[in-house]
Design a protein around this motif. Structure first.
Motif, PDB file in Angstrom:
ATOM      1  N   SER A   1       0.819  -1.217   0.000  1.00  0.00           N
ATOM      2  CA  SER A   1       0.000   0.000   0.000  1.00  0.00           C
ATOM      3  C   SER A   1       0.852   1.266   0.000  1.00  0.00           C
ATOM      4  CB  SER A   1      -0.938   0.003   1.204  1.00  0.00           C
ATOM      5  OG  SER A   1      -0.211  -0.057   2.416  1.00  0.00           O
ATOM      6  N   GLU A   2       1.969   1.270   0.766  1.00  0.00           N
ATOM      7  CA  GLU A   2       2.790   2.482   0.790  1.00  0.00           C
ATOM      8  C   GLU A   2       3.471   2.743  -0.549  1.00  0.00           C
ATOM      9  OE1 GLU A   2       5.745  -0.736   1.704  1.00  0.00           O
ATOM     10  OE2 GLU A   2       3.664  -0.322   2.270  1.00  0.00           O
ATOM     11  N   TRP A   3       3.799   1.666  -1.251  1.00  0.00           N
ATOM     12  CA  TRP A   3       4.395   1.785  -2.587  1.00  0.00           C
ATOM     13  C   TRP A   3       3.358   2.334  -3.567  1.00  0.00           C
ATOM     14  CZ3 TRP A   3       6.396  -3.196  -5.524  1.00  0.00           C
ATOM     15  CH2 TRP A   3       7.067  -2.814  -6.697  1.00  0.00           C
TER      16      TRP A   3
ATOM     17  N   GLN B   1       0.679   4.109  -2.895  1.00  0.00           N
ATOM     18  CA  GLN B   1       0.358   5.500  -2.579  1.00  0.00           C
ATOM     19  C   GLN B   1       1.467   6.448  -3.013  1.00  0.00           C
ATOM     20  OE1 GLN B   1      -0.522   5.384   1.622  1.00  0.00           O
ATOM     21  NE2 GLN B   1      -2.220   3.956   1.328  1.00  0.00           N
ATOM     22  N   ALA B   2       2.720   6.036  -2.814  1.00  0.00           N
ATOM     23  CA  ALA B   2       3.841   6.887  -3.210  1.00  0.00           C
ATOM     24  C   ALA B   2       3.885   7.061  -4.721  1.00  0.00           C
ATOM     25  CB  ALA B   2       5.150   6.290  -2.699  1.00  0.00           C
TER      26      ALA B   2
ATOM     27  N   ASP C   1      13.090   3.318  -4.107  1.00  0.00           N
ATOM     28  CA  ASP C   1      11.840   3.213  -3.350  1.00  0.00           C
ATOM     29  C   ASP C   1      10.624   2.984  -4.229  1.00  0.00           C
ATOM     30  OD1 ASP C   1      12.189   5.757  -4.432  1.00  0.00           O
ATOM     31  OD2 ASP C   1      11.119   6.768  -2.813  1.00  0.00           O
TER      32      ASP C   1
END
Length: 252
Positions: A142-144, A146-147, A203
């Motif tokens: 999820s963080e990937w 969203q980024a 990232d």
């Protein structure tokens, strides 16, 4: 000091701001020093679509030392100066590959495929077997996600509706996975990827798809002075140049 990493079977990702001539000169000098010292990696380029690899290989057989002939055979009119890539910046890298007779590899997903993904999802461009081979069958953290969506929004001047972000991000994941796949296929000899900074970020980009060869991956961002939005921590090393003169791309 990190130039010593450009040797042997290293997988090196060299970023760029596409229209910055100073960065292209700096990166070419870096590669020329590495080749003069004996490095012989495959040169992998975002600027060629993967479906044009046969055209690249055919052009090399026809005229082994003619970089412009290769560019003419392996690109479409829409991809030539004035309507896409500025090939005056990229011809020297093609010439370098021909001079040292190393593999020159197309790495980008065609625009038509990315558009199909934006409209219809990954299955619109890849069958199930290809999805598995690329690693695109696995869920994205999820963080990937969203980024990447934030980068999509920023890269389009905040003008896209939020409903488009997920599919646009999915298309970007697909492009990175395809580039990583090309690199993996030539990992034994070493390879250098020439691509935009967004693709070489640890990232967000191609490195996240290179688990199998992760210890040999080295990512270099070529950033412009004044860029406060691209974190240097996203790369193993960074080089900075003055910003290229350009109009405000978001003014309209």
């Amino acid at each position: 000091p990190w130039e010593s990493r450009l040797a042997g079977n290293a997988i090196v990702l060299l970023g760029e701001v596409h229209d910055n001539a100073a960065q292209h000169r700096l990166r070419l000098e870096l590669l020329r020093r590495a080749f003069a010292a004996g490095w012989r990696p495959a040169i992998v380029m975002e600027q060629f679509d993967v479906e044009r690899q046969a055209d690249i290989d055919r052009a090399r057989r026809e005229q082994p030392r003619d970089a412009q002939h290769l560019i003419d055979r392996a690109t479409t009119r829409a991809a030539r100066p004035g309507a896409g890539w500025n090939w005056a910046f990229y011809e020297p890298y093609v010439a370098l590959a021909l001079e040292y007779d190393v593999p020159l590899l197309a790495a980008n997903l065609a625009t038509a495929d990315t558009r199909r993904i934006v409209r219809g999802g990954l299955a619109a461009s890849f069958d199930e077997q290809r999805l598995v081979a690329l690693g695109l069958d696995r869920p994205i953290a999820s963080e990937w996600q969203q980024a990447q969506e934030r980068e999509i929004d920023r890269g389009h001047c905040g003008a896209l509706p939020a409903t488009m972000w997920p599919r646009m991000a999915q298309a970007q994941f697909a492009r990175d996975a395809v580039m990583a796949d090309v690199l993996r296929q030539h990992a034994q000899r070493g390879a250098v990827l020439l691509a935009g900074n967004g693709h070489v970020r640890r990232d967000l980009g191609v490195p996240r798809w290179l688990d199998a060869v992760a210890p040999r991956v080295f990512a270099v961002g070529l950033l412009e002075r004044g860029d406060t939005l691209t974190p240097p921590s996203a790369f193993d090393a960074t080089l900075r140049t003055e910003a290229a003169e350009r109009p405000d791309l978001c003014a309209g």
